[in-house]
Design an enzyme around this catalytic site. Structure first.
Site, PDB file in Angstrom:
ATOM      1  N   HIS A   1       0.912  -1.177  -0.170  1.00  0.00           N
ATOM      2  CA  HIS A   1       0.037   0.047  -0.238  1.00  0.00           C
ATOM      3  C   HIS A   1       1.052   1.395  -0.073  1.00  0.00           C
ATOM      4  CE1 HIS A   1      -2.854   3.131   1.031  1.00  0.00           C
ATOM      5  NE2 HIS A   1      -2.123   3.278   2.215  1.00  0.00           N
TER       6      HIS A   1
ATOM      7  N   CYS B   1      -4.528   2.179  -4.758  1.00  0.00           N
ATOM      8  CA  CYS B   1      -3.510   3.136  -3.917  1.00  0.00           C
ATOM      9  C   CYS B   1      -2.247   3.386  -4.801  1.00  0.00           C
ATOM     10  CB  CYS B   1      -3.221   2.703  -2.731  1.00  0.00           C
ATOM     11  SG  CYS B   1      -2.322   1.088  -2.456  1.00  0.00           S
TER      12      CYS B   1
END
EC number: 3.4.-.-
Length: 168
Positions: free
Chosen positions: A38, A108
């Site tokens: 992430h 993301c």
């Protein structure tokens, strides 16, 4: 003419698997993955990221993920905070709307790669952007895809960007 202000741009990298990917990927996928990444962009004293709730921001390291596992220096930008907020606002209405989120195709890392290029002209490291195709290139990844496609990832602790005081 005075030189423009330069603002540092950092990529915060988090391993959502907390080390499990490194240990289990050789068994499950038949290839080594270092993590399930992430990422977020830190610029103008805030951390910005995209998840299933759309574009969010928080103080650096301010999500429940805590401090990043690593920080990549992406470079610096002349883009002012005001211009950057306008840019994020337009992204939030187009490419990175909440409904556009997809764990494999629009996540993301897609967001931070786009933003990094806008701010600095540089992409984020390919080991991060190549992760979905690396997983999907394995039989196990293909078998998991129907279960993973609907997965929504949204690190708690940020507030929506582009809507004052988090109002929707």
């Amino acid at each position: 003419m005075e030189p423009p202000n330069l603002y540092p741009v950092k990529l915060y990298v988090y391993d959502l698997s907390k080390g499990l990917a490194r240990r289990l990927s050789p068994i499950m996928l038949g290839k080594q993955l270092e993590g399930i990444w992430h990422t977020s962009i830190v610029v103008h004293k805030d951390e910005f990221y995209f998840g299933s709730s759309g574009i969010s921001s928080c103080p650096p390291g301010g999500t429940l993920l805590g401090p990043p596992d690593s920080v990549v220096d992406v470079g610096s930008t002349e883009v002012t905070e005001e211009l950057f907020q306008e840019y994020l606002s337009s992204l939030g209405e187009s490419l990175f709307r909440r409904e556009a989120y997809n764990v494999f195709e629009n996540n993301c890392n897609t967001f931070t790669n786009e933003v990094a290029q806008f701010l600095t002209g540089r992409k984020i490291p390919s080991y991060i952007t190549d992760l979905p195709s690396e997983i999907l290139s394995t039989p196990f990844g293909q078998a998991l895809r129907p279960f993973l496609d609907p997965v929504q990832i949204q690190p708690p602790g940020g507030s929506p960007v582009g809507r004052p005081n988090g109002q929707s």
